[in-house]
Design a protein around this motif. Sequence first.
Motif, PDB file in Angstrom:
ATOM      1  N   ASP A 140      26.428   1.947  -2.988  1.00  0.00           N
ATOM      2  CA  ASP A 140      26.974   2.285  -1.674  1.00  0.00           C
ATOM      3  C   ASP A 140      27.453   3.732  -1.633  1.00  0.00           C
ATOM      4  O   ASP A 140      27.268   4.444  -0.649  1.00  0.00           O
ATOM      5  N   ILE A 141      28.079   4.167  -2.720  1.00  0.00           N
ATOM      6  CA  ILE A 141      28.599   5.535  -2.784  1.00  0.00           C
ATOM      7  C   ILE A 141      27.466   6.552  -2.737  1.00  0.00           C
ATOM      8  O   ILE A 141      27.586   7.632  -2.152  1.00  0.00           O
ATOM      9  N   GLU A 142      26.330   6.189  -3.352  1.00  0.00           N
ATOM     10  CA  GLU A 142      25.197   7.107  -3.399  1.00  0.00           C
ATOM     11  C   GLU A 142      24.392   7.123  -2.103  1.00  0.00           C
ATOM     12  O   GLU A 142      23.532   7.972  -1.909  1.00  0.00           O
ATOM     13  N   ALA A 143      24.676   6.169  -1.215  1.00  0.00           N
ATOM     14  CA  ALA A 143      23.927   6.096   0.041  1.00  0.00           C
ATOM     15  C   ALA A 143      24.286   7.282   0.943  1.00  0.00           C
ATOM     16  O   ALA A 143      25.395   7.809   0.884  1.00  0.00           O
ATOM     17  N   PRO A 144      23.351   7.720   1.806  1.00  0.00           N
ATOM     18  CA  PRO A 144      23.614   8.856   2.700  1.00  0.00           C
ATOM     19  C   PRO A 144      24.789   8.606   3.639  1.00  0.00           C
ATOM     20  O   PRO A 144      25.572   9.502   3.924  1.00  0.00           O
ATOM     21  N   ALA A 145      24.907   7.385   4.125  1.00  0.00           N
ATOM     22  CA  ALA A 145      26.002   7.065   5.041  1.00  0.00           C
ATOM     23  C   ALA A 145      27.303   6.907   4.262  1.00  0.00           C
ATOM     24  O   ALA A 145      27.311   6.781   3.047  1.00  0.00           O
ATOM     25  N   SER A 146      28.417   6.893   4.984  1.00  0.00           N
ATOM     26  CA  SER A 146      29.709   6.725   4.330  1.00  0.00           C
ATOM     27  C   SER A 146      29.817   5.320   3.753  1.00  0.00           C
ATOM     28  O   SER A 146      29.253   4.371   4.300  1.00  0.00           O
ATOM     29  N   PRO A 147      30.541   5.158   2.634  1.00  0.00           N
ATOM     30  CA  PRO A 147      30.664   3.844   2.013  1.00  0.00           C
ATOM     31  C   PRO A 147      31.190   2.792   2.992  1.00  0.00           C
ATOM     32  O   PRO A 147      32.082   3.054   3.788  1.00  0.00           O
ATOM     33  N   SER A 148      30.621   1.625   2.929  1.00  0.00           N
ATOM     34  CA  SER A 148      31.004   0.547   3.836  1.00  0.00           C
ATOM     35  C   SER A 148      32.270  -0.148   3.359  1.00  0.00           C
ATOM     36  O   SER A 148      32.509  -0.288   2.165  1.00  0.00           O
ATOM     37  N   THR A 149      33.086  -0.570   4.329  1.00  0.00           N
ATOM     38  CA  THR A 149      34.288  -1.336   3.983  1.00  0.00           C
ATOM     39  C   THR A 149      33.948  -2.807   3.789  1.00  0.00           C
ATOM     40  O   THR A 149      34.789  -3.574   3.327  1.00  0.00           O
ATOM     41  N   GLN A 150      32.715  -3.186   4.134  1.00  0.00           N
ATOM     42  CA  GLN A 150      32.312  -4.579   4.022  1.00  0.00           C
ATOM     43  C   GLN A 150      32.371  -5.065   2.582  1.00  0.00           C
ATOM     44  O   GLN A 150      32.767  -6.202   2.311  1.00  0.00           O
ATOM     45  N   LEU A 151      31.995  -4.202   1.639  1.00  0.00           N
ATOM     46  CA  LEU A 151      32.022  -4.592   0.231  1.00  0.00           C
ATOM     47  C   LEU A 151      33.431  -4.956  -0.208  1.00  0.00           C
ATOM     48  O   LEU A 151      33.648  -5.968  -0.875  1.00  0.00           O
ATOM     49  N   TRP A 152      34.392  -4.104   0.147  1.00  0.00           N
ATOM     50  CA  TRP A 152      35.772  -4.394  -0.247  1.00  0.00           C
ATOM     51  C   TRP A 152      36.264  -5.683   0.403  1.00  0.00           C
ATOM     52  O   TRP A 152      36.946  -6.488  -0.230  1.00  0.00           O
ATOM     53  N   THR A 153      35.896  -5.891   1.655  1.00  0.00           N
ATOM     54  CA  THR A 153      36.307  -7.108   2.354  1.00  0.00           C
ATOM     55  C   THR A 153      35.778  -8.345   1.640  1.00  0.00           C
ATOM     56  O   THR A 153      36.500  -9.327   1.442  1.00  0.00           O
ATOM     57  N   GLU A 154      34.503  -8.290   1.243  1.00  0.00           N
ATOM     58  CA  GLU A 154      33.895  -9.419   0.535  1.00  0.00           C
ATOM     59  C   GLU A 154      34.538  -9.613  -0.835  1.00  0.00           C
ATOM     60  O   GLU A 154      34.818 -10.739  -1.255  1.00  0.00           O
ATOM     61  N   TYR A 155      34.763  -8.512  -1.531  1.00  0.00           N
ATOM     62  CA  TYR A 155      35.377  -8.585  -2.863  1.00  0.00           C
ATOM     63  C   TYR A 155      36.790  -9.161  -2.781  1.00  0.00           C
ATOM     64  O   TYR A 155      37.176 -10.008  -3.589  1.00  0.00           O
ATOM     65  N   ALA A 156      37.547  -8.711  -1.791  1.00  0.00           N
ATOM     66  CA  ALA A 156      38.938  -9.154  -1.652  1.00  0.00           C
ATOM     67  C   ALA A 156      39.040 -10.646  -1.348  1.00  0.00           C
ATOM     68  O   ALA A 156      40.085 -11.256  -1.582  1.00  0.00           O
ATOM     69  N   LYS A 157      37.964 -11.234  -0.844  1.00  0.00           N
ATOM     70  CA  LYS A 157      37.995 -12.657  -0.499  1.00  0.00           C
ATOM     71  C   LYS A 157      37.574 -13.565  -1.653  1.00  0.00           C
ATOM     72  O   LYS A 157      37.708 -14.789  -1.549  1.00  0.00           O
ATOM     73  N   LEU A 158      37.067 -12.988  -2.737  1.00  0.00           N
ATOM     74  CA  LEU A 158      36.604 -13.825  -3.852  1.00  0.00           C
ATOM     75  C   LEU A 158      37.768 -14.636  -4.418  1.00  0.00           C
ATOM     76  O   LEU A 158      38.750 -14.072  -4.898  1.00  0.00           O
ATOM     77  N   PRO A 159      37.683 -15.952  -4.399  1.00  0.00           N
ATOM     78  CA  PRO A 159      38.779 -16.769  -4.936  1.00  0.00           C
ATOM     79  C   PRO A 159      38.734 -16.831  -6.458  1.00  0.00           C
ATOM     80  O   PRO A 159      37.669 -16.705  -7.063  1.00  0.00           O
ATOM     81  N   THR A 160      39.878 -17.008  -7.064  1.00  0.00           N
ATOM     82  CA  THR A 160      39.917 -17.159  -8.515  1.00  0.00           C
ATOM     83  C   THR A 160      39.354 -18.521  -8.908  1.00  0.00           C
ATOM     84  O   THR A 160      39.409 -19.479  -8.145  1.00  0.00           O
ATOM     85  N   GLN A 161      38.828 -18.588 -10.111  1.00  0.00           N
ATOM     86  CA  GLN A 161      38.280 -19.836 -10.625  1.00  0.00           C
ATOM     87  C   GLN A 161      39.043 -20.320 -11.855  1.00  0.00           C
ATOM     88  O   GLN A 161      39.460 -21.459 -11.929  1.00  0.00           O
TER      89      GLN A 161
END
Length: 222
Positions: A140-161
């Motif tokens: 995402d960082i290497e992509a031409p567009a600015s990094p997406s906040t979607q990744l962080w949103t998805e990561y932050a929702k990962l529940p512990t196991q």
Amino acid sequence: LLFGTAGFLETPDLDIYKKSAREYVRQLWDRWWPHRDDLQRLILPAKAWHISGTRPVNHPQRRLAALAVLAREWSRLQRASGKSSVAAADDFFQTLEHPFWNFHYTLTSEASPKEMALIGEARVADILANVLFPFWAAHDIEAPASPSTQLWTEYAKLPTQLSNRRLETAATRLFGNDPRRKELLRTVAHQQGLLQIYEDFCMQDSSDCAQCPFPEQMAKWV
């Protein structure tokens, strides 16, 4: 080859295996035997494996089988991981299967009456947090567009196991019996943050918290 070099095929006598396993073990042996002499120096000794206390579903033989299936399905894994999607990754791991290992803990165990996931939910969460999300973030960082906040949103929702000794130690030191402790450990992001604190401070402190610099550091951040 994986099972052979791991030292799991050192006994050619099929009589030690359960009837449900003999055909599969014979197939492994037939593939391993032509290469055994050439790879003898790479075979791990039995003492290299520390199996005591290991949960049956986490037995090294099952882990090795999962690795073999991942290698077999590598092109599918590449396609799934290329979508930067938790759902796509979950779908991929849920569809992994093996006719023997979906029902066995080890090569010598009885067949389980209940089917088992080749890679369980806890391990998938680990792979997402420690492999796929870092990979997606770097891409995402290497992509031409600015990094997406979607990744962080998805990561932050990962529940512990699962928890472990390091997490429990850090949680006890930081939170004690605080009723909010469970809430503060409910996501993978929370757990990984706590592990980072454990590595940076707890592992460097030999005073049993008495001289730990973390509270002072926190005061500077607040």
